[in-house]
Design a protein around this motif. Structure first.
Motif, PDB file in Angstrom:
ATOM      1  N   THR A 177     -32.100  -7.217  34.102  1.00 14.41           N
ATOM      2  CA  THR A 177     -33.235  -7.857  33.440  1.00 14.41           C
ATOM      3  C   THR A 177     -33.473  -7.196  32.082  1.00 14.41           C
ATOM      4  OG1 THR A 177     -34.996  -6.388  34.231  1.00 14.41           O
ATOM      5  CG2 THR A 177     -34.244  -8.113  35.733  1.00 14.41           C
ATOM      6  N   SER A 178     -34.415  -7.757  31.339  1.00 11.16           N
ATOM      7  CA  SER A 178     -34.750  -7.217  30.017  1.00 11.16           C
ATOM      8  C   SER A 178     -35.883  -6.199  30.091  1.00 11.16           C
ATOM      9  CB  SER A 178     -35.147  -8.359  29.076  1.00 11.16           C
ATOM     10  OG  SER A 178     -36.254  -9.076  29.599  1.00 11.16           O
ATOM     11  N   ARG A 179     -36.334  -5.859  31.305  1.00 11.37           N
ATOM     12  CA  ARG A 179     -37.419  -4.895  31.447  1.00 11.37           C
ATOM     13  C   ARG A 179     -36.964  -3.501  31.048  1.00 11.37           C
ATOM     14  NH1 ARG A 179     -39.145  -6.873  37.413  1.00 11.37           N
ATOM     15  NH2 ARG A 179     -36.986  -6.235  37.727  1.00 11.37           N
ATOM     16  N   PRO A 180     -37.875  -2.677  30.525  1.00 10.08           N
ATOM     17  CA  PRO A 180     -37.527  -1.283  30.245  1.00 10.08           C
ATOM     18  C   PRO A 180     -37.061  -0.587  31.524  1.00 10.08           C
ATOM     19  CG  PRO A 180     -39.639  -1.851  29.256  1.00 10.08           C
ATOM     20  CD  PRO A 180     -39.262  -2.999  30.141  1.00 10.08           C
ATOM     21  N   PRO A 181     -36.214   0.443  31.399  1.00 14.51           N
ATOM     22  CA  PRO A 181     -35.656   1.108  32.587  1.00 14.51           C
ATOM     23  C   PRO A 181     -36.708   1.603  33.567  1.00 14.51           C
ATOM     24  CG  PRO A 181     -34.489   1.804  30.622  1.00 14.51           C
ATOM     25  CD  PRO A 181     -35.632   0.969  30.156  1.00 14.51           C
ATOM     26  N   ALA A 187     -39.792  -1.583  39.881  1.00 12.84           N
ATOM     27  CA  ALA A 187     -39.648  -2.842  40.614  1.00 12.84           C
ATOM     28  C   ALA A 187     -38.735  -2.669  41.821  1.00 12.84           C
ATOM     29  CB  ALA A 187     -39.103  -3.929  39.687  1.00 12.84           C
ATOM     30  N   VAL A 188     -37.639  -1.940  41.644  1.00  9.24           N
ATOM     31  CA  VAL A 188     -36.707  -1.708  42.750  1.00  9.24           C
ATOM     32  C   VAL A 188     -37.377  -0.877  43.837  1.00  9.24           C
ATOM     33  CG1 VAL A 188     -34.551  -0.570  43.421  1.00  9.24           C
ATOM     34  CG2 VAL A 188     -34.640  -1.963  41.346  1.00  9.24           C
ATOM     35  N   GLN A 189     -38.075   0.174  43.450  1.00 14.41           N
ATOM     36  CA  GLN A 189     -38.738   1.022  44.437  1.00 14.41           C
ATOM     37  C   GLN A 189     -39.818   0.246  45.190  1.00 14.41           C
ATOM     38  OE1 GLN A 189     -40.058   4.581  42.431  1.00 14.41           O
ATOM     39  NE2 GLN A 189     -37.989   5.118  41.771  1.00 14.41           N
ATOM     40  N   ASP A 190     -40.529  -0.627  44.481  1.00  9.54           N
ATOM     41  CA  ASP A 190     -41.544  -1.444  45.141  1.00  9.54           C
ATOM     42  C   ASP A 190     -40.899  -2.408  46.135  1.00  9.54           C
ATOM     43  OD1 ASP A 190     -44.395  -2.505  45.267  1.00  9.54           O
ATOM     44  OD2 ASP A 190     -43.313  -4.320  44.684  1.00  9.54           O
ATOM     45  N   ALA A 191     -39.774  -3.011  45.758  1.00 11.20           N
ATOM     46  CA  ALA A 191     -39.078  -3.922  46.675  1.00 11.20           C
ATOM     47  C   ALA A 191     -38.569  -3.167  47.896  1.00 11.20           C
ATOM     48  CB  ALA A 191     -37.921  -4.609  45.945  1.00 11.20           C
ATOM     49  N   VAL A 387     -20.709 -17.053  31.563  1.00  7.93           N
ATOM     50  CA  VAL A 387     -21.076 -16.808  32.954  1.00  7.93           C
ATOM     51  C   VAL A 387     -21.750 -15.440  33.041  1.00  7.93           C
ATOM     52  CG1 VAL A 387     -20.202 -16.436  35.290  1.00  7.93           C
ATOM     53  CG2 VAL A 387     -19.242 -18.255  33.865  1.00  7.93           C
ATOM     54  N   ARG A 388     -22.947 -15.381  33.579  1.00 10.79           N
ATOM     55  CA  ARG A 388     -23.727 -14.143  33.631  1.00 10.79           C
ATOM     56  C   ARG A 388     -23.386 -13.359  34.896  1.00 10.79           C
ATOM     57  NH1 ARG A 388     -29.185 -15.009  34.207  1.00 10.79           N
ATOM     58  NH2 ARG A 388     -29.589 -12.916  33.401  1.00 10.79           N
ATOM     59  N   ARG A 389     -23.114 -12.074  34.699  1.00  5.73           N
ATOM     60  CA  ARG A 389     -22.663 -11.213  35.785  1.00  5.73           C
ATOM     61  C   ARG A 389     -23.661 -10.093  36.044  1.00  5.73           C
ATOM     62  NH1 ARG A 389     -17.083 -11.657  36.706  1.00  5.73           N
ATOM     63  NH2 ARG A 389     -16.002 -13.046  35.246  1.00  5.73           N
ATOM     64  N   LEU A 390     -23.520  -9.474  37.210  1.00  3.56           N
ATOM     65  CA  LEU A 390     -24.226  -8.220  37.453  1.00  3.56           C
ATOM     66  C   LEU A 390     -23.753  -7.192  36.441  1.00  3.56           C
ATOM     67  CD1 LEU A 390     -23.989  -8.020  41.357  1.00  3.56           C
ATOM     68  CD2 LEU A 390     -26.002  -8.593  40.007  1.00  3.56           C
ATOM     69  N   PRO A 391     -24.607  -6.245  36.052  1.00  5.79           N
ATOM     70  CA  PRO A 391     -24.190  -5.245  35.077  1.00  5.79           C
ATOM     71  C   PRO A 391     -23.027  -4.410  35.591  1.00  5.79           C
ATOM     72  CG  PRO A 391     -26.295  -4.654  36.070  1.00  5.79           C
ATOM     73  CD  PRO A 391     -25.995  -6.050  36.505  1.00  5.79           C
ATOM     74  N   ALA A 392     -22.219  -3.896  34.667  1.00  5.61           N
ATOM     75  CA  ALA A 392     -21.014  -3.150  35.036  1.00  5.61           C
ATOM     76  C   ALA A 392     -21.335  -1.910  35.859  1.00  5.61           C
ATOM     77  CB  ALA A 392     -20.238  -2.753  33.778  1.00  5.61           C
ATOM     78  N   GLY A 398     -20.356  -8.956  41.080  1.00  4.14           N
ATOM     79  CA  GLY A 398     -20.769 -10.303  41.423  1.00  4.14           C
ATOM     80  C   GLY A 398     -21.377 -11.006  40.231  1.00  4.14           C
ATOM     81  N   LEU A 399     -21.852 -12.196  40.471  1.00  6.17           N
ATOM     82  CA  LEU A 399     -22.397 -13.061  39.434  1.00  6.17           C
ATOM     83  C   LEU A 399     -23.896 -13.214  39.609  1.00  6.17           C
ATOM     84  CD1 LEU A 399     -19.703 -15.888  39.689  1.00  6.17           C
ATOM     85  CD2 LEU A 399     -19.679 -13.901  38.154  1.00  6.17           C
ATOM     86  N   LEU A 400     -24.598 -13.266  38.489  1.00  5.20           N
ATOM     87  CA  LEU A 400     -26.020 -13.595  38.537  1.00  5.20           C
ATOM     88  C   LEU A 400     -26.209 -15.089  38.752  1.00  5.20           C
ATOM     89  CD1 LEU A 400     -27.313 -11.324  35.640  1.00  5.20           C
ATOM     90  CD2 LEU A 400     -27.849 -11.068  38.071  1.00  5.20           C
ATOM     91  N   GLU A 401     -25.302 -15.872  38.184  1.00  7.62           N
ATOM     92  CA  GLU A 401     -25.357 -17.320  38.352  1.00  7.62           C
ATOM     93  C   GLU A 401     -23.960 -17.893  38.137  1.00  7.62           C
ATOM     94  OE1 GLU A 401     -26.925 -18.425  33.863  1.00  7.62           O
ATOM     95  OE2 GLU A 401     -28.390 -17.977  35.437  1.00  7.62           O
TER      96      GLU A 401
END
Length: 408
Positions: A177-181, A187-191, A387-392, A398-401
């Motif tokens: 995402t474009s969110r700051p690190p 967000a990940v910790q909350d999930a 084609v948008r991918r998961l970051p390296a 995998g693919l985002l879409e």
């Protein structure tokens, strides 16, 4: 690590995410055992097939991330212990005990009995896409298929599937995402926290109202014979949930993209459905969803290819690099669905060999077969470069879409 470390700037780039295999080939040829710095954590990378296969069973390379040095903090983050302290991150005899509890649920005969239900889910998802002539194959098919299957196996109520999917996708797509690190980490910790709370509540509900599903069987293992602790029950549930859909979803996206970019192979498979089982193995070898096996810790100094990996180092076994090793696969960068089946490492090796291999193969066979049979004119909906991918740096490939078009 020393100045010999391969920096992240040379590996974890957009170009690497799009096609990592040239860079992995250079490492395999010139630095087959190499310290690598990454945005997540530094590690030593093993890239040749023989070394990788040996490392996956090397008792000096421990999967226990929860020892005195608590490597899990570096790898997963501070809120992860409640979800990740499971059989994937443990060694025998703990691993043996934990795996034995759930192995019966994934026995090949039991999984094969699910084939009609999985086929129904596949057809229902395609029914929704077919009239429109276009779809995002990740969002509309590759992700919901294995998520629905594993949720039904575990006993997650249908009304909760969407929420569970949302939490797992926050974890899966971290860094994209474009969110700051710092916001991304939060967000990940909350999930992770919310998913842990949900699974703990689901376990309590299954105890009050026993059910004939995997969570019900795990609750029984706790209550009747003490095989699992309460915490292990929750972490095992999370592992089965996440592993039960994540890699299959990413594999389906990678496989369809590989076929779309190799149209002669796609037409071969469409014309010769009996090739599907062999094709699945080749597609997994060609571009698997787990580029590097889950981390291991060197419990002592170990030597590979004359290179010493120091005690306490994090070791990554590069599955996708090993599966393109020309010492084991002729013309390894060519997709060949008629390739004689070889001993690829896409499902791992040794005691941590994929527990859900029968389920993954069945889902892939039914999914790819139905897509090719029912969606004529299937093709990419955007140029390949878009084609948008998961970051390296993601632990998954995998693919985002995956936008596609087809004959409505």
């Amino acid at each position: 690590m020393s100045d010999d470390v391969m920096p992240a700037s040379e590996l974890y780039t957009d170009a690497f995410a799009a096609d990592p295999y040239p860079a992995l080939a250079r490492l395999r040829a010139d630095r087959p055992v190499c310290p690598v710095g990454s945005p997540r954590f530094d590690s030593w990378l093993i890239t040749r097939f023989d070394d990788a296969r040996t490392a996956l069973t090397d008792p000096r390379l421990s999967k226990d991330l929860y020892g005195p040095e608590q490597h899990y903090l570096k790898i997963f983050g501070p809120n992860s212990e409640g979800l990740n302290r499971n059989m994937l991150n443990s060694d025998p005899p703990e691993h043996t005990r934990l795996r034995r509890v759930v192995s019966q649920a994934f026995a090949p005969r039991r999984i094969e009995a699910l084939r009609p239900r999985v086929a129904t889910i596949v057809d229902q998802l395609i029914d929704k896409m077919a009239p429109h002539g276009e779809a995002d194959l990740m969002h509309d098919f590759a992700i919901p298929l294995p998520m629905t299957v594993i949720c039904e196996l575990l006993g997650v109520p249908p009304a909760d599937h969407g929420q569970v999917l949302d939490w797992t996708q926050v974890i899966r797509t971290s860094g994209s995402t474009s969110r700051p690190p710092e916001q991304e980490r939060a967000a990940v910790q909350d999930a992770q926290l919310r998913l842990h709370q949900y699974l703990a509540g689901l376990v309590r509900a299954k105890r009050d109202d026993p059910a004939d599903d995997i969570i019900g069987a795990l609750v029984k293992a706790v209550d009747q014979d003490g095989t699992l602790s309460e915490a292990e029950l929750v972490t095992t549930t999370f592992l089965l949930l996440f592993a039960g859909h994540q890699t299959t979803a990413d594999f389906l996206g990678n496989a369809v993209l590989a076929l779309l970019t190799h149209p002669e192979q796609m037409e071969l498979l469409r014309a010769t459905p009996r090739l599907l089982p062999a094709a699945i193995e080749e597609l997994l070898r060609f571009d698997g969803p787990l580029p590097v096996a889950s981390p291991r810790i060197a419990t002592e100094d170990v030597d590979y290819q004359g290179v010493r990996i120091p005690r306490g180092a994090i070791v990554g076994v590069a599955i996708n690099a090993a599966n393109h090793d020309p010492a084991h696969f002729a013309d390894p960068d060519r997709l060949d669905l008629r390739r004689v089946r070889g001993p690829h490492l896409g499902f791992g090796h040794g005691v941590h060999y994929c527990l859900g291999v029968s389920l993954a193969r069945m889902e892939a066979e039914l999914a790819l077969g139905a897509l090719l049979r029912r969606l004529s004119g299937l093709r990419l909906g955007v140029p390949l470069a878009e084609v948008r991918r998961l970051p390296a740096a993601s632990p998954f490939r995998g693919l985002l879409e995956l936008p596609v078009t087809f004959t409505a």
